[in-house]
Design a protein around this motif. Structure first.
Motif, PDB file in Angstrom:
ATOM      1  N   ASN A  70      37.690  46.767  35.750  1.00 21.78           N
ATOM      2  CA  ASN A  70      37.674  44.858  35.289  1.00 21.78           C
ATOM      3  C   ASN A  70      36.788  44.003  36.275  1.00 21.78           C
ATOM      4  OD1 ASN A  70      38.902  44.229  37.442  1.00 21.78           O
ATOM      5  ND2 ASN A  70      40.455  43.216  36.283  1.00 21.78           N
ATOM      6  N   ALA A  71      36.248  42.740  36.902  1.00 26.92           N
ATOM      7  CA  ALA A  71      35.317  42.059  37.768  1.00 26.92           C
ATOM      8  C   ALA A  71      36.124  42.367  39.197  1.00 26.92           C
ATOM      9  CB  ALA A  71      35.213  40.322  37.787  1.00 26.92           C
ATOM     10  N   ARG A  72      37.144  42.844  39.038  1.00 27.76           N
ATOM     11  CA  ARG A  72      37.454  42.745  40.377  1.00 27.76           C
ATOM     12  C   ARG A  72      38.327  43.358  40.781  1.00 27.76           C
ATOM     13  NH1 ARG A  72      43.430  38.816  39.211  1.00 27.76           N
ATOM     14  NH2 ARG A  72      41.888  36.432  39.393  1.00 27.76           N
ATOM     15  N   ARG A  74      39.327  46.528  39.183  1.00 27.90           N
ATOM     16  CA  ARG A  74      40.758  47.567  38.759  1.00 27.90           C
ATOM     17  C   ARG A  74      41.064  48.042  37.544  1.00 27.90           C
ATOM     18  NH1 ARG A  74      45.143  42.428  40.514  1.00 27.90           N
ATOM     19  NH2 ARG A  74      44.640  41.997  42.600  1.00 27.90           N
ATOM     20  N   ARG A  75      41.439  49.262  37.165  1.00 29.74           N
ATOM     21  CA  ARG A  75      41.042  49.593  35.654  1.00 29.74           C
ATOM     22  C   ARG A  75      42.444  49.205  35.256  1.00 29.74           C
ATOM     23  NH1 ARG A  75      39.620  54.835  36.574  1.00 29.74           N
ATOM     24  NH2 ARG A  75      41.958  55.627  35.136  1.00 29.74           N
ATOM     25  N   VAL A  76      41.967  48.882  34.044  1.00 30.82           N
ATOM     26  CA  VAL A  76      42.831  48.057  33.131  1.00 30.82           C
ATOM     27  C   VAL A  76      42.408  48.883  31.510  1.00 30.82           C
ATOM     28  CG1 VAL A  76      42.883  45.486  34.335  1.00 30.82           C
ATOM     29  CG2 VAL A  76      41.165  46.468  32.870  1.00 30.82           C
ATOM     30  N   GLN A  78      41.769  48.201  27.703  1.00 27.41           N
ATOM     31  CA  GLN A  78      40.921  46.870  26.643  1.00 27.41           C
ATOM     32  C   GLN A  78      40.764  47.370  25.809  1.00 27.41           C
ATOM     33  OE1 GLN A  78      37.051  46.979  27.258  1.00 27.41           O
ATOM     34  NE2 GLN A  78      36.960  44.279  27.047  1.00 27.41           N
TER      35      GLN A  78
END
Length: 324
Positions: A70-72, A74-76, A78
């Motif tokens: 993501n924009a930070r 970080r692996r997320v 989706q």
């Protein structure tokens, strides 16, 4: 489409409407006739992964998740989020009416309900009824376009004639131009062709005759001069002079069958409010009713043709984008 999916079920109007009240029975009818294809799993066009059908919501939903950054940074996880209704690109797509309501409307239309009756039974607006009548006539038009074959051949008789649809009120006042229709009927099989024409010139009629009537056919007509060329075009031509006889005393030639066809069409198509550019669709509706005169046959045949015009498998397994 596999036309052997259903061998030829027969429904009365009462039985068909009763079936429409049962979601499971209606769904099975539509699946058997190829109108819908609710496969348990399709391939998601968004992520190319299996996409499951949820019966409760009548939709395909893809719950596949992938890991993204993501924009930070970080692996997320989706979720794909692809959603597609089972109605997409079928006969029922694009309408807020339920499948049950639409099938009931088609049933009323198939047995011959007119505009006011359709509005009364469905409680739909006039515009909605007009739209759905048009959709049904379009299916009939494609049936005629794709499934009508030339008439006649050696040893066969085809009667031809032209008729004008339109009238003057009490034979005075403003003349209503109307619409010329050229058509023919094969005596042996009662098969017909009907074509709107701009005029009755020899060039116009001969082109249609060559398209719709096979060579070496015995063609019977009145004495309209545009037919005088038929003997030189590979047809046997017999004429009857209607100013003298209904049946030619020497040859037995007559055009009573095609004249009966015009009477039937005049009874069947709208007398008022009809548009000349829609005339081919009025004729297509009459053609379908003529081809399947028994109401009990029309439900099976029409829904089978709906599946041919709107094949669901192609879209449900290869659809694009998200649809609600």
């Amino acid at each position: 489409m596999d036309t052997d999916i259903c061998a030829g079920c027969k429904y009365s109007l009462k039985n068909f409407l009763s079936m429409c009240e049962n979601d499971d029975r209606l769904k099975e009818f539509l699946k058997v006739h190829g109108v819908i294809d609710c496969a348990d799993v399709i391939i998601c066009p968004k992520c190319n992964k299996p996409c499951k059908f949820f019966e409760r919501h009548n939709k395909y939903v893809c719950n596949t998740t992938t890991v993204v950054v993501n924009a930070r940074n970080r692996r997320v996880r989706q979720r794909c989020g692809f959603i597609q209704t089972s109605r997409k690109n079928t006969f029922f797509s694009g309408s807020k009416k339920s499948v049950q309501e639409i099938c009931q409307f088609v049933a009323f239309w198939l047995v011959g309900f007119k505009q006011e009756q359709l509005e009364l039974e469905t409680e739909w607006s006039r515009r909605t009824v007009v739209d759905w009548v048009s959709f049904c006539r379009e299916v009939c038009f494609i049936i005629v376009r794709d499934h009508t074959e030339p008439l006649g051949g050696p040893g066969k008789i085809v009667e031809i004639d032209e008729a004008k649809f339109g009238r003057r009120k009490y034979n005075r006042g403003r003349i209503i131009e109307g619409q010329w229709i050229f058509g023919g009927i094969e005596r042996e099989s009662k098969k017909v062709f009907m074509v709107p024409v701009a005029d009755r010139s020899q060039d116009t009629l001969l082109e249609i005759i060559k398209e719709w009537i096979l060579p070496e056919t015995t063609v019977m007509s009145d004495c309209w001069r545009s037919y005088d060329c038929l003997e030189n075009e590979g047809f046997q031509h017999l004429k009857v002079n209607h100013s003298l006889n209904f049946v030619d005393p020497d040859t037995g030639a007559h055009t009573q069958n095609v004249e009966r066809l015009w009477r039937d069409i005049r009874f069947d198509i709208p007398r008022f409010g009809r548009r000349s550019d829609n005339f081919v669709y009025y004729l297509a509706e009459h053609y379908f009713h003529r081809k399947f005169p028994k109401f009990t046959d029309r439900f099976h045949e029409f829904f089978k043709y709906i599946a041919e015009v709107y094949p669901p498998t192609d879209t449900q397994h290869e659809g694009e984008g998200t649809s609600s």
